[in-house]
Motif scaffolding. Structure first.
Motif, PDB file in Angstrom:
ATOM      1  N   VAL A 148     -22.676  -9.348  -8.198  1.00 33.79           N
ATOM      2  CA  VAL A 148     -22.040 -10.359  -9.038  1.00 33.79           C
ATOM      3  C   VAL A 148     -21.095  -9.634  -9.991  1.00 33.79           C
ATOM      4  O   VAL A 148     -21.529  -8.789 -10.783  1.00 33.79           O
ATOM      5  CB  VAL A 148     -23.068 -11.173  -9.839  1.00 33.79           C
ATOM      6  N   LEU A 149     -19.812  -9.949  -9.907  1.00 36.78           N
ATOM      7  CA  LEU A 149     -18.822  -9.424 -10.840  1.00 36.78           C
ATOM      8  C   LEU A 149     -18.568 -10.475 -11.910  1.00 36.78           C
ATOM      9  O   LEU A 149     -18.342 -11.649 -11.592  1.00 36.78           O
ATOM     10  CB  LEU A 149     -17.507  -9.099 -10.126  1.00 36.78           C
ATOM     11  N   LYS A 150     -18.614 -10.053 -13.167  1.00 40.08           N
ATOM     12  CA  LYS A 150     -18.404 -10.975 -14.280  1.00 40.08           C
ATOM     13  C   LYS A 150     -17.173 -10.569 -15.083  1.00 40.08           C
ATOM     14  O   LYS A 150     -16.653  -9.469 -14.931  1.00 40.08           O
ATOM     15  CB  LYS A 150     -19.648 -11.008 -15.171  1.00 40.08           C
ATOM     16  N   ASP A 151     -16.732 -11.475 -15.939  1.00 42.21           N
ATOM     17  CA  ASP A 151     -15.544 -11.235 -16.761  1.00 42.21           C
ATOM     18  C   ASP A 151     -14.348 -10.835 -15.905  1.00 42.21           C
ATOM     19  O   ASP A 151     -13.571  -9.940 -16.260  1.00 42.21           O
ATOM     20  CB  ASP A 151     -15.812 -10.152 -17.810  1.00 42.21           C
ATOM     21  N   VAL A 152     -14.199 -11.506 -14.764  1.00 39.36           N
ATOM     22  CA  VAL A 152     -13.101 -11.188 -13.859  1.00 39.36           C
ATOM     23  C   VAL A 152     -11.796 -11.706 -14.448  1.00 39.36           C
ATOM     24  O   VAL A 152     -11.677 -12.879 -14.819  1.00 39.36           O
ATOM     25  CB  VAL A 152     -13.334 -11.811 -12.471  1.00 39.36           C
ATOM     26  N   GLY A 170     -16.727 -20.402 -10.711  1.00 43.94           N
ATOM     27  CA  GLY A 170     -15.730 -20.582 -11.768  1.00 43.94           C
ATOM     28  C   GLY A 170     -14.572 -19.617 -11.553  1.00 43.94           C
ATOM     29  O   GLY A 170     -14.360 -19.082 -10.456  1.00 43.94           O
ATOM     30  N   ASN A 171     -13.806 -19.358 -12.623  1.00 41.45           N
ATOM     31  CA  ASN A 171     -12.633 -18.501 -12.510  1.00 41.45           C
ATOM     32  C   ASN A 171     -12.883 -17.055 -12.914  1.00 41.45           C
ATOM     33  O   ASN A 171     -11.998 -16.204 -12.745  1.00 41.45           O
ATOM     34  CB  ASN A 171     -11.490 -19.062 -13.373  1.00 41.45           C
ATOM     35  N   ASP A 172     -14.074 -16.782 -13.485  1.00 42.01           N
ATOM     36  CA  ASP A 172     -14.286 -15.420 -13.993  1.00 42.01           C
ATOM     37  C   ASP A 172     -15.547 -14.758 -13.471  1.00 42.01           C
ATOM     38  O   ASP A 172     -15.981 -13.734 -13.983  1.00 42.01           O
ATOM     39  CB  ASP A 172     -14.318 -15.430 -15.524  1.00 42.01           C
ATOM     40  N   GLN A 173     -16.150 -15.336 -12.435  1.00 39.84           N
ATOM     41  CA  GLN A 173     -17.344 -14.726 -11.852  1.00 39.84           C
ATOM     42  C   GLN A 173     -17.233 -14.780 -10.335  1.00 39.84           C
ATOM     43  O   GLN A 173     -16.926 -15.812  -9.762  1.00 39.84           O
ATOM     44  CB  GLN A 173     -18.613 -15.445 -12.326  1.00 39.84           C
ATOM     45  N   LEU A 174     -17.504 -13.636  -9.706  1.00 39.33           N
ATOM     46  CA  LEU A 174     -17.291 -13.503  -8.273  1.00 39.33           C
ATOM     47  C   LEU A 174     -18.536 -12.900  -7.626  1.00 39.33           C
ATOM     48  O   LEU A 174     -19.079 -11.902  -8.117  1.00 39.33           O
ATOM     49  CB  LEU A 174     -16.084 -12.591  -8.020  1.00 39.33           C
TER      50      LEU A 174
END
Length: 366
Positions: free
Chosen positions: A146-150, A323-327
């Motif tokens: 999980v990548l955050k603050d993308v 959402g737009n900032d978590q991948l």
């Protein structure tokens, strides 16, 4: 730049990406569950037939592989050397991997031993087999990240990930191998390479004597040697990326005559340098020649040159947005390949475990 200049000014620890730039930034390991690794190990057909080695599949959080191996040895009452595993797994993650323990003639005590282990880590599976697990015995590792603050354009990120899925990325060794600021490389320049040729028996302390530090020192030298070897590989790969040839076989690729579909490789330097010849051999030697002191480490080790693929291509790479900032990403890598190398080709990565609550509200440092 010479070896001495690198040591004084800092070693290069960030190498060119496949596309020439990164398209976004992101944070990883905000929580251990954000970095899940599951080791893929197919057991031999005779594994259920018993053997001297008890294999346990454990799930661990906040513990690195070597620490778990030493604790298992203590619980088992065996030597640390008698605990086997296939590869090192990250501490700041949820990881599942196999360990083997040398327990000959103790089959009837396995249940009690496993109960003691379960006081520390869940035991997901068990079996006995005839041989110790060794590095690289596994078929690979499956990752769920999980990548955050993308931060970045989502369409550009999707396109970059699609490129990774289809073509792969440069198969660099991760910068963590080289120590903070390249400290392991600095030490490689001052180490005694001949210690790597010593038989392990020479370093065993005699019964009743004080504890010897030579074994620990030689272990450190192996670490520094490995760092030097990996850094030279990265420099050769960086040159191939910069010249646009990292996916293209060159004249002199070892084994190319016997196998036209052979993957493109780079050198793991050894005594004699590289196995490549002709054009490819000239390129590899010219890159390494820029660092004569580092190359000299290999002249007295009697370590045979080896090869490593230049391309890291993940299997079954999939991703979706929260959402737009978590991948969320899932993929599988072969042994010796690193998820952080894959991510670094697309993202400027911030590892949340290097800070205390600065990157993510719920970041964990253990």
């Amino acid at each position: 730049m010479t070896d001495a200049q690198h040591a004084s000014k800092g070693w290069r620890l960030d190498w060119p990406t496949s596309s020439g730039s990164r398209v976004a930034s992101a944070s990883i390991k905000c929580l251990p569950a954000d970095f899940f690794v599951d080791e893929d190990l197919s057991m031999p057909e005779d594994s259920d037939g018993g053997g001297e080695h008890l294999c346990l599949r454990l799930e661990k959080v906040g513990d690195n592989t070597d620490y778990v191996a030493r604790q298992l040895a203590t619980i088992c009452g065996c030597r640390h050397f008698d605990v086997g595993f296939c590869g090192l797994k990250d501490r700041h993650a949820v990881t599942r991997q196999w360990f083997s323990l040398y327990r000959p003639g103790q089959e009837n005590e396995d249940a009690t031993f496993i109960q003691a282990v379960e006081e520390h880590w869940p035991v997901l599976a068990q079996h006995r087999q005839a041989r110790k697990l060794r590095r690289g015995d596994h078929q690979g590792n499956r990752f769920e990240l999980v990548l955050k603050d993308v931060v970045g354009d989502t369409s550009a990120i999707d396109a970059a990930l699609a490129r990774l899925r289809d073509l792969g990325c440069p198969n660099y060794f991760g910068s963590q191998r080289f120590g903070h600021g390249g400290a392991n490389l600095d030490r490689a320049l001052t180490m005694d390479p001949t210690t790597l040729n010593r038989r392990s028996g020479r370093n065993v302390k005699k019964r009743g004597r004080g504890r010897s530090t030579s074994g620990s020192r030689d272990s450190k030298n192996v670490l520094y040697f490995s760092a030097a070897r990996s850094w030279l590989f990265n420099e050769v790969l960086a040159h191939r990326v910069e010249t646009g040839t990292w996916l293209t076989p060159l004249e002199g690729e070892p084994g190319a005559c016997e196998n036209q579909n052979l993957m493109v490789t780079g050198p793991l330097w050894g005594d004699g340098g590289t196995e490549a010849v002709s054009v490819q051999g000239e390129i590899e030697r010219s890159v390494v020649a820029r660092y004569p002191q580092l190359a000299a480490v290999f002249s007295t080790t009697r370590m045979k040159p080896e090869r490593r693929p230049l391309n890291l291509k993940p299997e079954s790479l999939e991703w979706h947005w929260d959402g737009n900032d978590q991948l969320r990403l899932s993929f599988r890598l072969a042994p010796g390949q690193y998820a952080t190398t894959l991510l670094d080709d697309v993202f400027d990565i911030t590892d949340a475990t290097t800070f205390i609550g600065e990157n993510c509200a719920n970041s964990v440092v253990q």
